[in-house]
Design an enzyme around this catalytic site. Structure first.
Site, PDB file in Angstrom:
ATOM      1  CE  LYS A  46      -0.235   3.253   4.720  1.00  0.00           C
ATOM      2  NZ  LYS A  46      -0.159   3.352   6.164  1.00  0.00           N
ATOM      3  CG  HIS A  69      -5.938   1.741   5.052  1.00  0.00           C
ATOM      4  ND1 HIS A  69      -5.542   2.704   5.941  1.00  0.00           N
ATOM      5  CD2 HIS A  69      -4.909   0.872   4.940  1.00  0.00           C
ATOM      6  CE1 HIS A  69      -4.305   2.427   6.344  1.00  0.00           C
ATOM      7  NE2 HIS A  69      -3.901   1.325   5.751  1.00  0.00           N
ATOM      8  N   GLY A 120       2.278   1.983  10.898  1.00  0.00           N
ATOM      9  CA  GLY A 120       3.240   3.081  10.789  1.00  0.00           C
ATOM     10  C   GLY A 120       3.920   3.433  12.101  1.00  0.00           C
ATOM     11  CG  ASN A 152      -1.724   1.197   1.431  1.00  0.00           C
ATOM     12  OD1 ASN A 152      -1.802   2.037   0.537  1.00  0.00           O
ATOM     13  ND2 ASN A 152      -2.369   1.311   2.594  1.00  0.00           N
ATOM     14  CB  SER A 154       4.930  -2.230  11.981  1.00  0.00           C
ATOM     15  OG  SER A 154       4.561  -0.885  12.256  1.00  0.00           O
ATOM     16  CD  GLU A 167      -3.642  -2.704   7.257  1.00  0.00           C
ATOM     17  OE1 GLU A 167      -2.493  -2.856   6.841  1.00  0.00           O
ATOM     18  OE2 GLU A 167      -4.342  -1.719   6.974  1.00  0.00           O
ATOM     19  CD  GLU A 198      -3.091   5.428   6.718  1.00  0.00           C
ATOM     20  OE1 GLU A 198      -3.026   5.517   5.483  1.00  0.00           O
ATOM     21  OE2 GLU A 198      -2.176   4.923   7.409  1.00  0.00           O
TER      22      GLU A 198
HETATM   23  P1  PGA Z   1       2.672   0.060   7.733  1.00  0.00           P
HETATM   24  O1  PGA Z   1       1.240   0.329   7.059  1.00  0.00           O
HETATM   25  O2  PGA Z   1       3.211  -1.220   7.135  1.00  0.00           O
HETATM   26  O3  PGA Z   1       3.495   1.262   7.371  1.00  0.00           O
HETATM   27  O4  PGA Z   1       2.450  -0.070   9.198  1.00  0.00           O
HETATM   28  C1  PGA Z   1       0.344  -0.716   6.805  1.00  0.00           C
HETATM   29  C2  PGA Z   1      -0.924  -0.182   6.204  1.00  0.00           C
HETATM   30  O5  PGA Z   1      -1.337   0.926   6.550  1.00  0.00           O
HETATM   31  O6  PGA Z   1      -1.568  -0.851   5.357  1.00  0.00           O
END
Ligand code: PGA
Length: 252
Positions: free
Chosen positions: A11, A94, A172, A9, A212, A166, A96
Site C-alpha cells: 500500500k 483492490h 485491515g 501489498n 488480515s 478479500e 481501496e
Molecule cells: P490486510 O490487507 O492484510 O492488512 O488486511 C489486505 C489487503 O488489503 O490486500
C-alpha cells in the site's frame, strides 16, 4: 497442482531505503518458500526494489496500472511501463481502489485487458462489504465483480490471471473470515470460472484469500482445498511475519 502465491501489498508504505531494507531481510527468509512470493511496493520505489530483489526468488508487482497504453493521460502509469521497470505482476481492483478512488467493474476490466496485452500477470481483487454480507448479497456481488471484471478475456488470457477474494470487512480490521466462510466463497468463485472459462481454467486458476492474513491464521487458511495463496497487507510490512506466511504449513 496449483503453485500457491503469497503476495505482499505494501500500500502507501515504505520509501526507497525502507523498501530496500525490508527486501534485504526478506530475501534470505523466503528463499526456500514453495510458493511464488511477490511484493507490491509504491510506484516510485519499484526501480530500486527491482535492484534490491536481484538474486532473490521474490517477484515484483505494482498495486495498480492504467487502462491506457500511452497518450495524453496525465498522472497515469501504463502496464508497459510496469514491465519496463521490472514488474511481472499487477494488483487490480483492490477494494481501496474501488471504494476510495471510484474504480468500477468496467474500468477494472479495461485495466485487466491492458495488463494482459502487455504480458503482466494480474491479481484481480474481489470482495463484499460488511453491509452486503449482512444483507445476504455476498454471492451476487461476487458474481457481478467476476463476470464484469473478466468480461471479454479469452481462456488463454485467463492463464495469467489470479483472483484474490478479500472480504472488505476483513481488510485491515484484524477480523478474518473463518476458514469455512473463505472456503465456501472460494469454491463458489471457482465454480464461476468453470462456467465462464471451462474446467481446465477453473482447475488452474489460483484463488488467493486476503484480509488480515497473519502468521497465526495462514496455515489453516492454506489447508483449504480452494485457497491457493494469500494477499497480505499489514503483515507484509514486517519481514518475520511475511516470511512466516510465505513459508506456511498447510494444516488445520
Ligand atoms: P490486510 O490487507 O492484510 O492488512 O488486511 C489486505 C489487503 O488489503 O490486500
Amino acid at each position: 497442482m496449483r503453485t500457491p502465491i503469497i503476495a505482499g501489498n505494501w500500500k502507501l508504505h515504505k520509501n526507497r531505503a525502507e523498501a530496500a531494507e525490508l527486501i534485504r531481510q526478506l530475501a534470505s527468509m523466503v528463499q526456500d518458500a514453495e510458493a511464488t512470493v511477490i511484493i507490491a511496493p509504491v510506484f516510485t520505489t519499484l526501480e530500486s526494489a527491482r535492484i534490491a530483489l536481484e538474486g532473490s526468488n521474490i517477484a515484483l508487482a505494482a498495486q495498480n496500472c492504467s487502462c491506457e497504453s500511452s497518450g495524453a493521460f496525465t498522472g497515469e502509469v501504463s502496464a508497459s511501463h510496469l514491465i519496463d521497470v521490472g514488474c511481472s505482476h499487477v494488483i487490480l481492483g483492490h477494494s481501496e481502489r474501488r471504494q476510495l478512488f471510484g474504480e468500477t467493474d468496467d474500468l477494472i476490466n479495461r485495466k485487466i485487458s491492458a495488463a494482459q496485452q502487455s504480458g503482466l500477470h494480474t491479481i484481480f481483487c474481489i470482495g463484499e462489504t460488511l453491509e452486503e454480507r449482512e444483507q445476504d448479497q455476498t454471492l451476487d456481488v461476487l458474481r457481478t465483480q467476476v463476470t464484469e471484471g473478466l468480461a471479454g478475456l479469452s481462456t488463454e488470457q485467463m492463464q495469467d490471471v489470479s483472483i484474490a477474494y478479500e472480504p472488505v470487512w476483513a481488510i485491515g480490521t484484524g477480523k478474518t473470515a473463518s476458514t469455512e466462510q473463505a472456503q465456501d466463497v472460494h469454491s463458489f468463485v471457482r465454480g464461476m470460472i468453470f462456467s465462464l472459462f471451462g474446467q481446465q481454467t477453473s482447475e488452474r486458476v489460483r484463488i488467493l484469500y486476503g484480509g488480515s492474513v497473519k502468521p497465526e491464521n495462514v496455515d489453516s487458511l492454506m489447508a483449504q482445498q480452494d485457497i491457493d495463496g494469500a494477499l497480505v497487507g499489514g503483515a507484509s510490512l514486517k519481514a518475520e511475519d511475511f516470511a512466516r506466511i510465505a513459508n506456511f504449513r498447510a494444516v488445520n
